[in-house]
Design a protein around this motif. Structure first.
Motif, PDB file in Angstrom:
ATOM      1  N   THR A  81     -10.787  20.140  -9.637  1.00 45.09           N
ATOM      2  CA  THR A  81      -9.725  19.420 -10.286  1.00 45.09           C
ATOM      3  C   THR A  81      -8.606  18.733  -9.383  1.00 45.09           C
ATOM      4  OG1 THR A  81     -10.168  20.612 -12.243  1.00 45.09           O
ATOM      5  CG2 THR A  81      -8.015  19.592 -12.183  1.00 45.09           C
ATOM      6  N   ILE A  82      -8.217  19.483  -8.493  1.00 46.69           N
ATOM      7  CA  ILE A  82      -7.055  19.010  -7.598  1.00 46.69           C
ATOM      8  C   ILE A  82      -7.579  18.041  -6.670  1.00 46.69           C
ATOM      9  CG2 ILE A  82      -5.848  19.683  -5.318  1.00 46.69           C
ATOM     10  CD1 ILE A  82      -5.740  22.541  -6.637  1.00 46.69           C
ATOM     11  N   LEU A  83      -8.924  18.331  -6.174  1.00 54.33           N
ATOM     12  CA  LEU A  83      -9.182  16.944  -5.073  1.00 54.33           C
ATOM     13  C   LEU A  83      -9.536  15.892  -5.877  1.00 54.33           C
ATOM     14  CD1 LEU A  83     -11.607  19.294  -3.105  1.00 54.33           C
ATOM     15  CD2 LEU A  83      -9.671  18.033  -1.844  1.00 54.33           C
ATOM     16  N   ASP A  84      -9.903  15.867  -6.907  1.00 49.08           N
ATOM     17  CA  ASP A  84     -10.347  14.665  -8.002  1.00 49.08           C
ATOM     18  C   ASP A  84      -9.041  14.083  -8.208  1.00 49.08           C
ATOM     19  OD1 ASP A  84     -11.942  12.844  -9.621  1.00 49.08           O
ATOM     20  OD2 ASP A  84     -11.145  13.774 -11.081  1.00 49.08           O
ATOM     21  N   ALA A  85      -7.795  14.523  -8.435  1.00 45.49           N
ATOM     22  CA  ALA A  85      -6.697  14.089  -8.638  1.00 45.49           C
ATOM     23  C   ALA A  85      -6.140  13.471  -7.270  1.00 45.49           C
ATOM     24  CB  ALA A  85      -5.490  15.246  -9.148  1.00 45.49           C
ATOM     25  N   LEU A  86      -6.232  14.104  -6.146  1.00 47.84           N
ATOM     26  CA  LEU A  86      -5.960  13.389  -4.944  1.00 47.84           C
ATOM     27  C   LEU A  86      -6.691  12.129  -4.740  1.00 47.84           C
ATOM     28  CD1 LEU A  86      -5.901  16.818  -2.499  1.00 47.84           C
ATOM     29  CD2 LEU A  86      -3.988  15.820  -3.901  1.00 47.84           C
ATOM     30  N   ALA A  87      -7.793  12.263  -4.824  1.00 46.91           N
ATOM     31  CA  ALA A  87      -8.758  11.032  -4.786  1.00 46.91           C
ATOM     32  C   ALA A  87      -8.386   9.842  -5.884  1.00 46.91           C
ATOM     33  CB  ALA A  87     -10.193  11.303  -4.982  1.00 46.91           C
ATOM     34  N   SER A  88      -8.117  10.122  -7.020  1.00 46.43           N
ATOM     35  CA  SER A  88      -7.681   9.316  -7.851  1.00 46.43           C
ATOM     36  C   SER A  88      -6.267   8.599  -7.204  1.00 46.43           C
ATOM     37  CB  SER A  88      -7.218   9.968  -9.338  1.00 46.43           C
ATOM     38  OG  SER A  88      -8.631  10.387  -9.654  1.00 46.43           O
ATOM     39  N   ARG A  89      -5.168   9.201  -6.985  1.00 48.01           N
ATOM     40  CA  ARG A  89      -3.991   8.974  -6.295  1.00 48.01           C
ATOM     41  C   ARG A  89      -4.410   7.738  -5.295  1.00 48.01           C
ATOM     42  NH1 ARG A  89      -2.557  13.670  -8.805  1.00 48.01           N
ATOM     43  NH2 ARG A  89      -0.648  13.543 -10.129  1.00 48.01           N
ATOM     44  N   TYR A  90      -5.132   8.057  -4.341  1.00 48.07           N
ATOM     45  CA  TYR A  90      -5.448   7.396  -3.193  1.00 48.07           C
ATOM     46  C   TYR A  90      -5.856   6.009  -3.408  1.00 48.07           C
ATOM     47  CZ  TYR A  90      -6.616   7.669   1.937  1.00 48.07           C
ATOM     48  OH  TYR A  90      -6.209   7.413   3.232  1.00 48.07           O
ATOM     49  N   THR A  91      -6.472   5.763  -4.725  1.00 46.22           N
ATOM     50  CA  THR A  91      -6.988   4.397  -5.061  1.00 46.22           C
ATOM     51  C   THR A  91      -5.859   3.641  -5.433  1.00 46.22           C
ATOM     52  OG1 THR A  91      -7.604   4.912  -7.440  1.00 46.22           O
ATOM     53  CG2 THR A  91      -9.322   5.522  -5.981  1.00 46.22           C
ATOM     54  N   GLY A  92      -4.740   4.235  -5.715  1.00 41.72           N
ATOM     55  CA  GLY A  92      -3.561   3.218  -6.457  1.00 41.72           C
ATOM     56  C   GLY A  92      -2.824   2.460  -5.069  1.00 41.72           C
ATOM     57  N   TYR A  93      -1.985   1.524  -5.568  1.00 38.52           N
ATOM     58  CA  TYR A  93      -1.151   0.579  -4.846  1.00 38.52           C
ATOM     59  C   TYR A  93      -0.448   1.446  -3.868  1.00 38.52           C
ATOM     60  CZ  TYR A  93       2.177  -3.012  -3.710  1.00 38.52           C
ATOM     61  OH  TYR A  93       2.840  -4.065  -3.036  1.00 38.52           O
ATOM     62  N   TRP A  94       0.354   2.457  -4.277  1.00 34.61           N
ATOM     63  CA  TRP A  94       1.195   3.108  -3.316  1.00 34.61           C
ATOM     64  C   TRP A  94       0.471   3.986  -2.266  1.00 34.61           C
ATOM     65  CZ3 TRP A  94       6.494   3.839  -3.211  1.00 34.61           C
ATOM     66  CH2 TRP A  94       7.527   3.211  -4.180  1.00 34.61           C
ATOM     67  N   ALA A  95      -0.859   4.288  -2.421  1.00 31.61           N
ATOM     68  CA  ALA A  95      -1.489   4.867  -1.202  1.00 31.61           C
ATOM     69  C   ALA A  95      -1.517   3.910  -0.117  1.00 31.61           C
ATOM     70  CB  ALA A  95      -2.945   5.404  -1.869  1.00 31.61           C
ATOM     71  N   ALA A  96      -1.658   2.561  -0.478  1.00 40.63           N
ATOM     72  CA  ALA A  96      -1.896   1.568   0.658  1.00 40.63           C
ATOM     73  C   ALA A  96      -0.671   0.766   0.606  1.00 40.63           C
ATOM     74  CB  ALA A  96      -3.140   0.626   0.137  1.00 40.63           C
ATOM     75  N   LYS A  97       0.464   1.165   0.433  1.00 44.44           N
ATOM     76  CA  LYS A  97       1.692   0.395   0.133  1.00 44.44           C
ATOM     77  C   LYS A  97       2.015  -0.157   1.493  1.00 44.44           C
ATOM     78  CE  LYS A  97       6.492   0.728  -1.342  1.00 44.44           C
ATOM     79  NZ  LYS A  97       6.514  -0.821  -1.945  1.00 44.44           N
ATOM     80  N   ASP A  98       1.743   0.631   2.729  1.00 46.89           N
ATOM     81  CA  ASP A  98       2.145  -0.179   3.998  1.00 46.89           C
ATOM     82  C   ASP A  98       1.307  -1.224   4.442  1.00 46.89           C
ATOM     83  OD1 ASP A  98      -0.205   1.611   4.196  1.00 46.89           O
ATOM     84  OD2 ASP A  98       0.267   2.286   5.999  1.00 46.89           O
ATOM     85  N   TRP A  99       0.020  -1.134   3.876  1.00 45.45           N
ATOM     86  CA  TRP A  99      -0.865  -2.357   4.298  1.00 45.45           C
ATOM     87  C   TRP A  99      -0.373  -3.511   3.516  1.00 45.45           C
ATOM     88  CZ3 TRP A  99      -3.873  -3.834   8.162  1.00 45.45           C
ATOM     89  CH2 TRP A  99      -4.674  -4.650   8.309  1.00 45.45           C
ATOM     90  N   LEU A 100      -0.337  -3.222   2.183  1.00 42.22           N
ATOM     91  CA  LEU A 100       0.353  -4.276   1.287  1.00 42.22           C
ATOM     92  C   LEU A 100       1.427  -4.795   1.490  1.00 42.22           C
ATOM     93  CD1 LEU A 100      -1.518  -2.595  -1.750  1.00 42.22           C
ATOM     94  CD2 LEU A 100      -2.608  -4.265  -0.638  1.00 42.22           C
ATOM     95  N   ASP A 101       2.275  -4.036   2.027  1.00 48.28           N
ATOM     96  CA  ASP A 101       3.736  -4.581   1.933  1.00 48.28           C
ATOM     97  C   ASP A 101       4.260  -4.967   3.362  1.00 48.28           C
ATOM     98  OD1 ASP A 101       3.820  -4.081  -0.668  1.00 48.28           O
ATOM     99  OD2 ASP A 101       5.435  -2.554  -0.575  1.00 48.28           O
ATOM    100  N   GLN A 102       3.507  -4.359   4.556  1.00 46.90           N
ATOM    101  CA  GLN A 102       3.974  -4.705   5.842  1.00 46.90           C
ATOM    102  C   GLN A 102       3.374  -5.932   6.296  1.00 46.90           C
ATOM    103  OE1 GLN A 102       3.755  -1.063   7.662  1.00 46.90           O
ATOM    104  NE2 GLN A 102       5.537  -0.203   7.166  1.00 46.90           N
ATOM    105  N   LEU A 103       4.062  -7.190   6.185  1.00 51.31           N
ATOM    106  CA  LEU A 103       3.224  -8.519   6.233  1.00 51.31           C
ATOM    107  C   LEU A 103       3.967  -9.115   7.353  1.00 51.31           C
ATOM    108  CD1 LEU A 103       2.944  -9.982   2.667  1.00 51.31           C
ATOM    109  CD2 LEU A 103       1.410  -8.116   3.713  1.00 51.31           C
ATOM    110  N   GLY A 104       3.079  -9.522   8.428  1.00 48.09           N
ATOM    111  CA  GLY A 104       3.529 -10.293   9.733  1.00 48.09           C
ATOM    112  C   GLY A 104       4.168  -9.219  10.508  1.00 48.09           C
TER     113      GLY A 104
END
Length: 222
Positions: A81-104
């Motif tokens: 249950t815990i690992l599934d919840a971790l994986a689910s959050r990892y698919t969200g915008y905030w998990a990749a926020k650095d790649w998506l927001d740090q442009l140039g």
């Protein structure tokens, strides 16, 4: 972490306390999509400049679950249950926020805290991004909004594979090998599976004997 009681391994009181805490974190509702925000108990502060992102808390929290599941396999439902919840959050915008927001290039290049310059060759001080600034969009790669499909962002997709692998190992459930959506920001929605991510990363490594970069311009040597 463990001891033997009457011939059987058991977790320590400290580990059980950590398990209760992590279960509470993982099952407390929050929203990691762009229009949401991770709950305050997910750490997005520690480890600047390279690790101060909420996904690092997801990754680091996953390690203990795999270890504890080997010790007390009867509790695998809780660990899963815990690992599934971790994986689910990892698919969200905030998990990749650095790649998506740090442009140039990083606009702070000339004004980093002094301690950050130890990560930068002296002859390019003030003209080079500190490790941790992903620089999505810089030449020659251009803007790549898929954090998995991008030429760079090795650390994001590699650690996602770790979390998905732990879930599969502990639960035996292949659910993450069914197509799932990542980022989920309108046109910036990308579909992947556990196997497809692994195959994509394998292909990237095969094409680049020198290694795949994490932040653009920064390669982990193979």
């Amino acid at each position: 972490m463990t001891k033997i009681v009457r011939g059987y391994p058991v977790t320590s009181a400290r580990c059980r306390g950590w398990l209760r805490y992590l279960y509470r974190k993982a099952t407390t509702p929050d929203n990691w999509d762009k229009d949401g925000r991770p709950h305050a108990h997910w750490d997005g502060i520690s480890g600047e400049p390279t690790a101060s992102w909420h996904r690092m808390d997801l990754l680091h929290s996953s390690y203990a679950m795999a270890l504890m599941a080997d010790t007390t396999p009867a509790w695998r439902e809780v660990y899963s249950t815990i690992l599934d919840a971790l994986a689910s959050r990892y698919t969200g915008y905030w998990a990749a926020k650095d790649w998506l927001d740090q442009l140039g290039p990083d606009p702070r290049r000339k004004n980093y805290p002094e301690g950050w310059y130890q990560f930068i060759p002296p002859h390019v001080r003030g003209e080079y991004d500190v490790p941790g600034w992903t620089a999505n969009g810089v030449a020659p790669w251009g803007l790549q909004m898929d954090p998995v499909g991008a030429d760079g962002n090795l650390f994001f997709k590699g650690w996602l594979l770790v979390v998905l692998g732990f879930y599969l190992y502990v639960s035996g459930d292949d659910k993450w090998n069914q197509p799932f959506a990542m980022v989920r920001d309108g046109a910036h929605t990308f579909t992947w599976t556990h196997t497809a991510i692994a195959e994509h990363l394998m292909t990237q490594w095969a094409r680049r004997p020198a290694g795949v970069h994490c932040e653009n311009t920064k390669i982990w040597p193979s």
